[in-house]
Structures are given as structure tokens and as C-alpha cells.
Design a protein around this motif. Structure first.
Motif, PDB file in Angstrom:
ATOM      1  N   VAL A   1      10.552   2.680   0.004  1.00 27.17           N
ATOM      2  CA  VAL A   1       9.361   4.036  -0.748  1.00 27.17           C
ATOM      3  C   VAL A   1       8.093   4.258  -0.260  1.00 27.17           C
ATOM      4  O   VAL A   1       7.405   3.716   0.350  1.00 27.17           O
ATOM      5  N   ARG A   2       8.584   5.765  -0.050  1.00 28.77           N
ATOM      6  CA  ARG A   2       7.149   6.139   0.994  1.00 28.77           C
ATOM      7  C   ARG A   2       6.560   6.536  -0.427  1.00 28.77           C
ATOM      8  O   ARG A   2       4.909   6.202   0.290  1.00 28.77           O
ATOM      9  N   GLU A   3       6.702   7.137  -1.686  1.00 30.69           N
ATOM     10  CA  GLU A   3       5.357   7.258  -2.487  1.00 30.69           C
ATOM     11  C   GLU A   3       5.916   7.659  -3.841  1.00 30.69           C
ATOM     12  O   GLU A   3       6.929   7.882  -3.930  1.00 30.69           O
ATOM     13  N   ALA A   4       5.631   7.163  -5.026  1.00 25.24           N
ATOM     14  CA  ALA A   4       5.758   7.229  -6.200  1.00 25.24           C
ATOM     15  C   ALA A   4       5.171   8.231  -7.277  1.00 25.24           C
ATOM     16  O   ALA A   4       4.417   8.311  -6.817  1.00 25.24           O
ATOM     17  N   THR A   5       5.243   8.801  -7.859  1.00 30.21           N
ATOM     18  CA  THR A   5       4.956   9.791  -8.817  1.00 30.21           C
ATOM     19  C   THR A   5       5.247   9.512  -9.758  1.00 30.21           C
ATOM     20  O   THR A   5       6.930   9.513 -10.578  1.00 30.21           O
ATOM     21  N   SER A   6       4.910  10.561 -10.771  1.00 28.80           N
ATOM     22  CA  SER A   6       5.910  10.629 -12.642  1.00 28.80           C
ATOM     23  C   SER A   6       6.753  11.016 -12.684  1.00 28.80           C
ATOM     24  O   SER A   6       7.868  10.453 -14.029  1.00 28.80           O
ATOM     25  N   GLU A   7       7.320  11.931 -11.087  1.00 27.50           N
ATOM     26  CA  GLU A   7       8.997  12.267 -11.669  1.00 27.50           C
ATOM     27  C   GLU A   7      10.071  11.842 -10.664  1.00 27.50           C
ATOM     28  O   GLU A   7      10.877  12.336 -11.063  1.00 27.50           O
ATOM     29  N   GLY A   8       9.301  10.823 -10.277  1.00 33.02           N
ATOM     30  CA  GLY A   8      10.494  10.291  -9.122  1.00 33.02           C
ATOM     31  C   GLY A   8       9.667   9.342  -7.980  1.00 33.02           C
ATOM     32  O   GLY A   8       8.464   9.099  -7.776  1.00 33.02           O
ATOM     33  N   VAL A   9      10.424   9.262  -7.088  1.00 32.56           N
ATOM     34  CA  VAL A   9       9.857   8.748  -5.354  1.00 32.56           C
ATOM     35  C   VAL A   9      10.838   8.835  -4.519  1.00 32.56           C
ATOM     36  O   VAL A   9      12.106   9.641  -4.400  1.00 32.56           O
TER      37      VAL A   9
ATOM     38  N   PRO B   1       0.334  -0.710   0.175  1.00 30.77           N
ATOM     39  CA  PRO B   1       0.269   0.289  -0.092  1.00 30.77           C
ATOM     40  C   PRO B   1       0.699   1.878  -0.224  1.00 30.77           C
ATOM     41  O   PRO B   1       1.031   1.840   0.835  1.00 30.77           O
ATOM     42  N   VAL B   2       1.612   1.462  -1.492  1.00 28.44           N
ATOM     43  CA  VAL B   2       2.399   2.832  -1.169  1.00 28.44           C
ATOM     44  C   VAL B   2       1.687   3.376  -1.833  1.00 28.44           C
ATOM     45  O   VAL B   2       1.461   2.812  -3.574  1.00 28.44           O
ATOM     46  N   PRO B   3       1.363   4.932  -2.106  1.00 29.82           N
ATOM     47  CA  PRO B   3       0.846   5.864  -2.494  1.00 29.82           C
ATOM     48  C   PRO B   3       1.612   5.855  -4.270  1.00 29.82           C
ATOM     49  O   PRO B   3       2.614   6.190  -4.067  1.00 29.82           O
ATOM     50  N   GLY B   4       0.689   6.113  -5.350  1.00 28.70           N
ATOM     51  CA  GLY B   4       1.366   5.864  -6.661  1.00 28.70           C
ATOM     52  C   GLY B   4       2.148   4.419  -7.364  1.00 28.70           C
ATOM     53  O   GLY B   4       2.301   5.091  -8.308  1.00 28.70           O
ATOM     54  N   VAL B   5       1.656   3.710  -6.601  1.00 30.06           N
ATOM     55  CA  VAL B   5       3.358   2.405  -6.941  1.00 30.06           C
ATOM     56  C   VAL B   5       2.290   1.835  -7.943  1.00 30.06           C
ATOM     57  O   VAL B   5       3.468   1.618  -9.403  1.00 30.06           O
ATOM     58  N   ALA B   6       1.171   1.442  -8.099  1.00 26.02           N
ATOM     59  CA  ALA B   6      -0.048   0.212  -9.056  1.00 26.02           C
ATOM     60  C   ALA B   6       0.546   1.026 -10.230  1.00 26.02           C
ATOM     61  O   ALA B   6       0.289   1.310 -11.425  1.00 26.02           O
ATOM     62  N   GLU B   7       0.414   2.732 -10.129  1.00 27.75           N
ATOM     63  CA  GLU B   7       0.526   3.863 -11.601  1.00 27.75           C
ATOM     64  C   GLU B   7       1.677   3.951 -12.086  1.00 27.75           C
ATOM     65  O   GLU B   7       1.893   4.252 -13.167  1.00 27.75           O
ATOM     66  N   HIS B   8       2.517   3.835 -11.222  1.00 28.00           N
ATOM     67  CA  HIS B   8       4.138   4.202 -11.919  1.00 28.00           C
ATOM     68  C   HIS B   8       5.264   3.485 -11.643  1.00 28.00           C
ATOM     69  O   HIS B   8       6.642   3.871 -12.270  1.00 28.00           O
ATOM     70  N   ALA B   9       4.850   2.407 -11.244  1.00 28.59           N
ATOM     71  CA  ALA B   9       6.366   1.712 -11.183  1.00 28.59           C
ATOM     72  C   ALA B   9       5.927   0.364 -12.679  1.00 28.59           C
ATOM     73  O   ALA B   9       5.329   0.108 -12.785  1.00 28.59           O
ATOM     74  N   HIS B  10       7.395  -0.566 -12.256  1.00 23.21           N
ATOM     75  CA  HIS B  10       7.294  -1.132 -13.883  1.00 23.21           C
ATOM     76  C   HIS B  10       7.505  -2.476 -12.833  1.00 23.21           C
ATOM     77  O   HIS B  10       8.144  -2.679 -11.925  1.00 23.21           O
ATOM     78  N   GLY B  11       7.167  -3.489 -13.473  1.00 18.00           N
ATOM     79  CA  GLY B  11       6.896  -5.027 -12.629  1.00 18.00           C
ATOM     80  C   GLY B  11       8.111  -6.107 -13.450  1.00 18.00           C
ATOM     81  O   GLY B  11       8.648  -5.212 -14.815  1.00 18.00           O
ATOM     82  N   PHE B  12       7.992  -7.085 -13.179  1.00 14.47           N
ATOM     83  CA  PHE B  12       8.807  -7.694 -13.944  1.00 14.47           C
ATOM     84  C   PHE B  12       8.875  -9.584 -13.671  1.00 14.47           C
ATOM     85  O   PHE B  12       8.614 -10.394 -12.872  1.00 14.47           O
TER      86      PHE B  12
ATOM     87  N   ARG C   1       3.054   2.753 -15.760  1.00 11.74           N
ATOM     88  CA  ARG C   1       2.138   1.948 -15.410  1.00 11.74           C
ATOM     89  C   ARG C   1       3.631   0.306 -16.384  1.00 11.74           C
ATOM     90  O   ARG C   1       2.931   0.180 -16.560  1.00 11.74           O
ATOM     91  N   ALA C   2       3.901  -0.367 -15.543  1.00 11.67           N
ATOM     92  CA  ALA C   2       3.893  -1.487 -15.808  1.00 11.67           C
ATOM     93  C   ALA C   2       5.283  -3.103 -15.346  1.00 11.67           C
ATOM     94  O   ALA C   2       6.045  -2.051 -14.173  1.00 11.67           O
ATOM     95  N   GLN C   3       5.318  -3.838 -14.936  1.00 10.48           N
ATOM     96  CA  GLN C   3       5.985  -4.716 -15.128  1.00 10.48           C
ATOM     97  C   GLN C   3       7.159  -5.379 -13.950  1.00 10.48           C
ATOM     98  O   GLN C   3       6.989  -4.471 -12.638  1.00 10.48           O
TER      99      GLN C   3
ATOM    100  N   LEU D   1      10.972   2.973 -12.422  1.00  7.90           N
ATOM    101  CA  LEU D   1      10.647   2.808 -10.985  1.00  7.90           C
ATOM    102  C   LEU D   1      10.765   0.639 -11.425  1.00  7.90           C
ATOM    103  O   LEU D   1       9.299   0.781 -11.600  1.00  7.90           O
ATOM    104  N   ALA D   2      11.393   0.116 -10.623  1.00  8.18           N
ATOM    105  CA  ALA D   2      11.499  -0.866 -11.181  1.00  8.18           C
ATOM    106  C   ALA D   2      10.592  -1.287  -9.670  1.00  8.18           C
ATOM    107  O   ALA D   2      11.642  -1.262  -8.653  1.00  8.18           O
ATOM    108  N   TRP D   3       9.887  -2.845  -9.564  1.00  5.54           N
ATOM    109  CA  TRP D   3       9.202  -2.852  -8.421  1.00  5.54           C
ATOM    110  C   TRP D   3       9.654  -4.593  -8.326  1.00  5.54           C
ATOM    111  O   TRP D   3       8.749  -5.101  -9.313  1.00  5.54           O
TER     112      TRP D   3
END
Length: 459
Positions: free
Chosen positions: A238-246, A117-128, A444-446, A259-261
Motif C-alpha cells: 500500500v502506498r497510501e490510505a485515505t477515507s475513500e480507499g487505498v 511509514p505509509v501515509p494515512g494508515v494510522a488514521e484509516h486502518a483497522h488493527g486486530f 481508525r482502528a484495529q 482497511l485491515a492492518w
């Protein structure tokens, strides 16, 4: 055997090995159906090498129809299991609903991303976790460096060539190690502004990298990463992820477009709908991988809580090698349930672990012997070649070419970020639209390999 109907759900390490073993044992005497959204088995441990240009995508895929004789492939995503009616329902790639009846069922549905439950991760992180995600990340890294080279100001340039990896387990360590080599190779051809170099950060709340492994492996990986220029920050989240950074938990802000998750995986939610006892989201099974109360149903791999006979009340970890070995046990016990052979409990013995750190570097503990450097690299790659059920010559050829020739820095444009959202992505659900975009929405991804945000045991 009589012509019983065996349905295997999932073609990951556990499902593929179950199908392969049963097909060799039965030789057409039973009807075996493998339900999977794609027509290939994905060798996840080498996915970081696809994302960083070492291997071509098809090298890590093994054809299901081409390697599983006497097995019928049903393309589709399972969405329900009726244990009373002995039926699995699914949706095929064109959206058509279907159902498969079974006399024996093997659930090997694997795992999906673990989101915190980190704000912005689902929207701005890449999974793998899948091939589309690896292809998207490869394009994304290449694109960010190309945009950084043409950036109008140093701040934008630095942000675009800063790559943040969260999770210092197997997947995160390998991605950061290979990624640093990849970006260094790209900027040699297309230099950035004077004094600016690609920057890689590896973050983890644990006090060391590879916290689940032998401290000797951890120390080797940490030394290689730091020597390569990767900023390793343990005890950091990570406390928060945004389109500009973390924004980190210490309040610092890292400007970045990547941001690779890689924080781990969780069992596939399909098992939650069975109404059977779970252990932290995994379906409880007995020592022979059977589902209590349903002797016709077996489960193995990441979605199954398999008792670890080395300690009471413990369960085997969610690793590729446990899934691979459990597939053999599941196949034999399915055959035994049909009157051929004897049921056997799942047993295993750890023979060591391997971590590929890119180039000639690796960390390995074969038979408990700690290795590092080129020798560990040879052992690690030899292990992967032995473990792969196909494409060995092609993989070895790509490794040779990578050692002799520079990597090709081009965007293939096969996957949009919207096709691999982190909150729902799995290797099978992604789609392949025409071309990528590079807006904030593209972040958003990976999500590790590998097989597996988990380490790889040697067999």
C-alpha cells in the motif's frame, strides 16, 4: 519457599502461563501479583472468529481471578520499571498511579501493532490485536454491508462492500478467509445491487501467503482463499490510505471503506525504558530467560529476545506457542532462583502448525504431515480446544451452533473507532463508549490473531 514477592507484568500467553505454573508450584508459599489492564486472558488465535460472528466475545476470554488460585490481580497498565529500587509503577483503569515492589520480576508485556511509514494508515486502518478491536470490526463490516445495500449508486455500493486486508501472515489469512464467509452469509439475507458481491483483497509484499511457514501450508491456504473468491495479490503493498480507499504501489486505486492492518507486531515499548540491551526492540535474556546483570528479573514472550538453541545468534520468533512454553520455563527458573529446583534453559521442538481457514477448511502439519480440508479442520479445532485454559465447552457449543444456524447480523454498538486507534491500540487500552459512528473518522482502528501476527505451533 519463603514469602518472597513475585510480580508478573502482563497476562498474555507468557504471563498467564508463568502465573498459572507458579501458583501450582507455590500453593500460597509466596506472594504472586499479576499486573494486567484487564481481568482476563485473551485467547488471540480465535479472535478472527469473534470478528466474523462465529464465537461470542466472552468465549475467547478466560477469567484471571477464576483460574489463577493464590495469585493477586492488580488492574493497571505498567508504565515504568525501576531495576535498582525493585519497583514497577503503573496506572489503574481509573487513572490512579500505583507501585509494586518485588523480589522477583517477570516481564511478559507482549507486543503492540507494527506501523509502517505509509501515509494515512494510522488514521484509516483497522488493527486486530484485542477484543474491542474485533468487536468494532464485526460492527463495521456489518454496517458497511447494510449501507451498501441502501447505497444510491453502484460505485458507493461497491466501495462499501470491498474489504482490503494488508499482511498475508497468519492473522491476515485467517481474517480474509473467515471474513469472506461472513460477508457472503450476510448478503444472502440482505442482497446488494444486481451483479455486486462482497469483494475481499489480501495484499502482501512477499511472494506467497504465509511466507514464514511451510510452502505446503502456504499452497493450501492460497488455494482455499482463491477458491472462495478472495483476491490474493502477492508482491503488492500500500502506498497510501485515505477515507475513500487505498492506493497500491503499482498506482492502482481500490475504493473501499475498510482497511485491515495485519502486517505484524513489535515488542511493547516498555522494555525500551529499562536501559538494558535490546535485540530489534526485544529485551535480551539468557537461555534461562534471565536478564543479564539482574538475577532477580526474568522476561519471556514477545518482548524477550530468547536465544534459539537450534542456531547460534538466532532468537525464537514472536509466536504464541513460544510464549506459552517460555512461561513454564520462566516459572520454574523463578522458583529455582528462590532455592527450589534447578535452572533450566529454554528448549523447544516444533511439532507443526495449524491455520484455520473457516468452515470445514484448514491447513495443518501435525508432526510434519501436511493436511488440508475437513481433516485439517478437525485437527486445528481440536488443538485449540486442548490449548485453551478454559471455556472449551462453550467454544465447542458455538462451533456447533454456527454449523447448524445462520449467523446473527446485528451491530452491538459497544465500541467507537476512536477507542481503538491503530497507532496506540492494544487489547487492554481500549475503552467501550456507548455507540459507533460511521464517518471517515471511524476508520481508525484495529489489527493477528492471533496470538499473534504469528503462526500457531502445535504443542
Amino acid at each position: 519457599m519463603s514469602r518472597s514477592r513475585i510480580v508478573i507484568v502482563g497476562a498474555g500467553f507468557a504471563g498467564y502461563r508463568t502465573a498459572h505454573t507458579l501458583s501450582r508450584m507455590a500453593r500460597g508459599a509466596v506472594d504472586i501479583t499479576l499486573l494486567n489492564p484487564t481481568d482476563y486472558f485473551l485467547y488471540l488465535p480465535l479472535l478472527p472468529q469473534v470478528a466474523t460472528g462465529v464465537l461470542e466475545p466472552r468465549r475467547v476470554t478466560v477469567s484471571l481471578p477464576g483460574t489463577l488460585p493464590h495469585v493477586r490481580l492488580a488492574l493497571g497498565e505498567a508504565d515504568g520499571v525501576d531495576l535498582e529500587r525493585h519497583e514497577v509503577t503503573y496506572t489503574d483503569p481509573e487513572g490512579v498511579r500505583g507501585a509494586l515492589s518485588y523480589d522477583r520480576l517477570v516481564l511478559a508485556v507482549g507486543s503492540v501493532h507494527k506501523l509502517l511509514p505509509v501515509p494515512g494508515v494510522a488514521e484509516h486502518a483497522h488493527g486486530f490485536r484485542g477484543l474491542p478491536e474485533a468487536l468494532y470490526l464485526r460492527d463495521h463490516i456489518t454496517r458497511q454491508l447494510e449501507l451498501a445495500a441502501a447505497a444510491p449508486d453502484p460505485e458507493s455500493c461497491r466501495a462499501r462492500c470491498t474489504f482490503v486486508v494488508v499482511g498475508a501472515g497468519y492473522t491476515g489469512v485467517e481474517l480474509a478467509a473467515h471474513g469472506r464467509l461472513f460477508t457472503d452469509a450476510l448478503v444472502r439475507k440482505q442482497p446488494l445491487r444486481h451483479g455486486i458481491r462482497p469483494r475481499w483483497l489480501l495484499l502482501d509484499i512477499a511472494d506467497r501467503v504465509l511466507p514464514e511457514l511451510d510452502p505446503r501450508l502456504s499452497a493450501t491456504a492460497d488455494r482455499v482463499l482463491r477458491g472462495r473468491g478472495v483476491e490474493v495479490r502477492t508482491g503488492t503493498s500500500v502506498r497510501e490510505a485515505t477515507s475513500e480507499g487505498v492506493r497500491l504501489d503499482d498506482g492502482a486505486f481500490v475504493a473501499s471503506r475498510t482497511l485491515a492492518w495485519c502486517v505484524g507486531v513489535r515488542p511493547d515499548p516498555l522494555v525500551e525504558g529499562l536501559g538494558r540491551p535490546l535485540e530489534r526492540g526485544r529485551l535480551r535474556v539468557d537461555a534461562c530467560l534471565g536478564v543479564p546483570g539482574h538475577p532477580e528479573v526474568f522476561a519471556c514472550g514477545d518482548a524477550a529476545a530468547v536465544p534459539d538453541r537450534r542456531g547460534p545468534g538466532q532468537y525464537t520468533p514472536m509466536t504464541a506457542q513460544h510464549a506459552w512454553r517460555q512461561g513454564v520455563t520462566a516459572a520454574r527458573n523463578v522458583a529455582a532462583s528462590l532455592g527450589h529446583g534447578t535452572r533450566r534453559p529454554y528448549r523447544h521442538r516444533d511439532l507443526g502448525f495449524t491455520v484455520d481457514l473457516g468452515g470445514a477448511q484448514a491447513a495443518a502439519t501435525p508432526l510434519g504431515i501436511p493436511l488440508s480440508g475437513p481433516l485439517a479442520g478437525a485437527v486445528t479445532r481440536g488443538y485449540h480446544l486442548a490449548a485453551m485454559p478454559g471455556n472449551r465447552v462453550r467454544v465447542a457449543a458455538d462451533w456447533l451452533l454456527d454449523a447448524l444456524l445462520p449467523r446473527q447480523a446485528v451491530q452491538l454498538g459497544l465500541v467507537r473507532s476512536a477507542s481503538v486507534p491503530l497507532d496506540t491500540a492494544s487489547p487492554e487500552l481500549a475503552r467501550f463508549p456507548a455507540a459507533p459512528t460511521d464517518s471517515a473518522k471511524d476508520l481508525r482502528a484495529q489489527e493477528a490473531p492471533n496470538h499473534q501476527e504469528e503462526p500457531h505451533e502445535q504443542q
